[in-house]
Design an enzyme around this catalytic site. Sequence first.
Site, PDB file in Angstrom:
ATOM      1  N   VAL A  40     -18.538  69.889  21.328  1.00  0.00           N
ATOM      2  CA  VAL A  40     -18.356  70.438  19.992  1.00  0.00           C
ATOM      3  C   VAL A  40     -19.487  69.980  19.059  1.00  0.00           C
ATOM      4  O   VAL A  40     -19.905  70.720  18.156  1.00  0.00           O
ATOM      5  CB  VAL A  40     -16.944  70.092  19.455  1.00  0.00           C
ATOM      6  CG1 VAL A  40     -16.788  68.633  19.117  1.00  0.00           C
ATOM      7  CG2 VAL A  40     -16.587  70.952  18.272  1.00  0.00           C
ATOM      8  N   ASP A  41     -20.012  68.775  19.294  1.00  0.00           N
ATOM      9  CA  ASP A  41     -21.137  68.247  18.514  1.00  0.00           C
ATOM     10  C   ASP A  41     -22.344  69.195  18.638  1.00  0.00           C
ATOM     11  O   ASP A  41     -22.951  69.605  17.626  1.00  0.00           O
ATOM     12  CB  ASP A  41     -21.474  66.853  19.071  1.00  0.00           C
ATOM     13  CG  ASP A  41     -22.309  66.002  18.128  1.00  0.00           C
ATOM     14  OD1 ASP A  41     -22.589  66.455  17.014  1.00  0.00           O
ATOM     15  OD2 ASP A  41     -22.675  64.888  18.530  1.00  0.00           O
ATOM     16  N   GLY A 130     -13.050  65.470  25.432  1.00  0.00           N
ATOM     17  CA  GLY A 130     -14.036  66.089  26.312  1.00  0.00           C
ATOM     18  C   GLY A 130     -14.762  64.995  27.074  1.00  0.00           C
ATOM     19  O   GLY A 130     -14.186  64.288  27.902  1.00  0.00           O
ATOM     20  N   TYR A 132     -15.534  62.112  26.263  1.00  0.00           N
ATOM     21  CA  TYR A 132     -15.005  60.753  26.066  1.00  0.00           C
ATOM     22  C   TYR A 132     -13.713  60.477  26.840  1.00  0.00           C
ATOM     23  O   TYR A 132     -13.197  59.363  26.802  1.00  0.00           O
ATOM     24  CB  TYR A 132     -14.834  60.455  24.575  1.00  0.00           C
ATOM     25  CG  TYR A 132     -16.139  60.054  23.887  1.00  0.00           C
ATOM     26  CD1 TYR A 132     -17.358  60.126  24.559  1.00  0.00           C
ATOM     27  CD2 TYR A 132     -16.148  59.603  22.579  1.00  0.00           C
ATOM     28  CE1 TYR A 132     -18.547  59.757  23.935  1.00  0.00           C
ATOM     29  CE2 TYR A 132     -17.339  59.229  21.953  1.00  0.00           C
ATOM     30  CZ  TYR A 132     -18.535  59.312  22.639  1.00  0.00           C
ATOM     31  OH  TYR A 132     -19.708  58.941  22.022  1.00  0.00           O
TER      32      TYR A 132
HETATM   33  P1  ADP Z   1     -15.775  63.920  22.808  1.00  0.00           P
HETATM   34  O1  ADP Z   1     -17.136  63.361  23.147  1.00  0.00           O
HETATM   35  O2  ADP Z   1     -15.199  63.328  21.520  1.00  0.00           O
HETATM   36  O3  ADP Z   1     -14.836  63.863  23.958  1.00  0.00           O
HETATM   37  P2  ADP Z   1     -16.345  66.784  23.217  1.00  0.00           P
HETATM   38  O4  ADP Z   1     -17.181  67.629  22.335  1.00  0.00           O
HETATM   39  O5  ADP Z   1     -16.881  66.488  24.597  1.00  0.00           O
HETATM   40  O6  ADP Z   1     -16.069  65.431  22.375  1.00  0.00           O
HETATM   41  O7  ADP Z   1     -14.897  67.409  23.351  1.00  0.00           O
HETATM   42  C1  ADP Z   1     -13.916  67.338  22.353  1.00  0.00           C
HETATM   43  C2  ADP Z   1     -13.058  68.596  22.385  1.00  0.00           C
HETATM   44  O8  ADP Z   1     -13.749  69.639  21.718  1.00  0.00           O
HETATM   45  C3  ADP Z   1     -12.728  69.117  23.789  1.00  0.00           C
HETATM   46  O9  ADP Z   1     -11.312  69.356  23.838  1.00  0.00           O
HETATM   47  C4  ADP Z   1     -13.504  70.437  23.867  1.00  0.00           C
HETATM   48  O10 ADP Z   1     -12.798  71.414  24.634  1.00  0.00           O
HETATM   49  C5  ADP Z   1     -13.542  70.846  22.418  1.00  0.00           C
HETATM   50  N1  ADP Z   1     -14.608  71.782  22.018  1.00  0.00           N
HETATM   51  C6  ADP Z   1     -15.837  71.961  22.563  1.00  0.00           C
HETATM   52  N2  ADP Z   1     -16.516  72.906  21.878  1.00  0.00           N
HETATM   53  C7  ADP Z   1     -15.697  73.330  20.871  1.00  0.00           C
HETATM   54  C8  ADP Z   1     -15.795  74.307  19.817  1.00  0.00           C
HETATM   55  N3  ADP Z   1     -16.900  75.054  19.643  1.00  0.00           N
HETATM   56  N4  ADP Z   1     -14.723  74.480  18.980  1.00  0.00           N
HETATM   57  C9  ADP Z   1     -13.602  73.735  19.124  1.00  0.00           C
HETATM   58  N5  ADP Z   1     -13.445  72.800  20.078  1.00  0.00           N
HETATM   59  C10 ADP Z   1     -14.473  72.606  20.947  1.00  0.00           C
END
Ligand code: ADP
Length: 191
Positions: A40-41, A130, A132
């Site tokens: 998501v970042d 995700g 983490y």
């Molecule tokens: P972390 O490193 O905190 O685990 P991630 O980005 O890997 O963060 O994942 C966190 C959550 O965000 C996951 O459940 C993933 O499916 C979700 N995610 C990824 N892309 C998006 C998006 N564009 N909108 C909403 N949620 C998302």
Amino acid sequence: MFVLNAGSRELQLVEGDITKIAVDAIVNAANSHLAGGGGVDGAIHAAGGPEIMSELSAIRQRIGRCPAGGAVATNAGRLPAKFVFHAVGPIYGDGKAGEAAQLESCYRTCLNMAAERKIETISFPSISTGAYGYPFHDASLIALQTVMAWLKAHAGPVSVVKLVQFSASDHRVYCNLARKIQSSLASGASS
Ligand code: ADP
């Protein structure tokens, strides 16, 4: 969409891409180096453009890293929002290293930041679930309970909190948990 009511305020469960949903503040699942990453970042920086990273770089120079459980605010670039709150979720180990308290703190810290800025709507991704590795069901329960407790404890400008799930199966997990919370609230209210 599924809605849990907290007085006149709403906790909404929404399936979708968080970068496409208009709110006052979008929460990002950042890393402690505030350096951008995947998931998501990556989606938030890609959609929002370089303005977000320039402000984040200035913050990084000032504070170094942001610990798990904390968050910092930047502009939202081209995103349909005023702010991005970059929350640092815990990296999940065995669940006994304070991960739950750190995850709760992410949600509470961002809600406090929203209240301080007098904004009404805020959206969260499912922080730490995700890369983490936080078990999804446990993290979802923490998200729902922490936001509901915060809404009940804080009167003020924040009136809509959207928890955004990126897949239909993730959305179902949240909705099932929310139904249980709703029925326990209903039985608590009638007893
Ligand atoms: P972390 O490193 O905190 O685990 P991630 O980005 O890997 O963060 O994942 C966190 C959550 O965000 C996951 O459940 C993933 O499916 C979700 N995610 C990824 N892309 C998006 C998006 N564009 N909108 C909403 N949620 C998302």
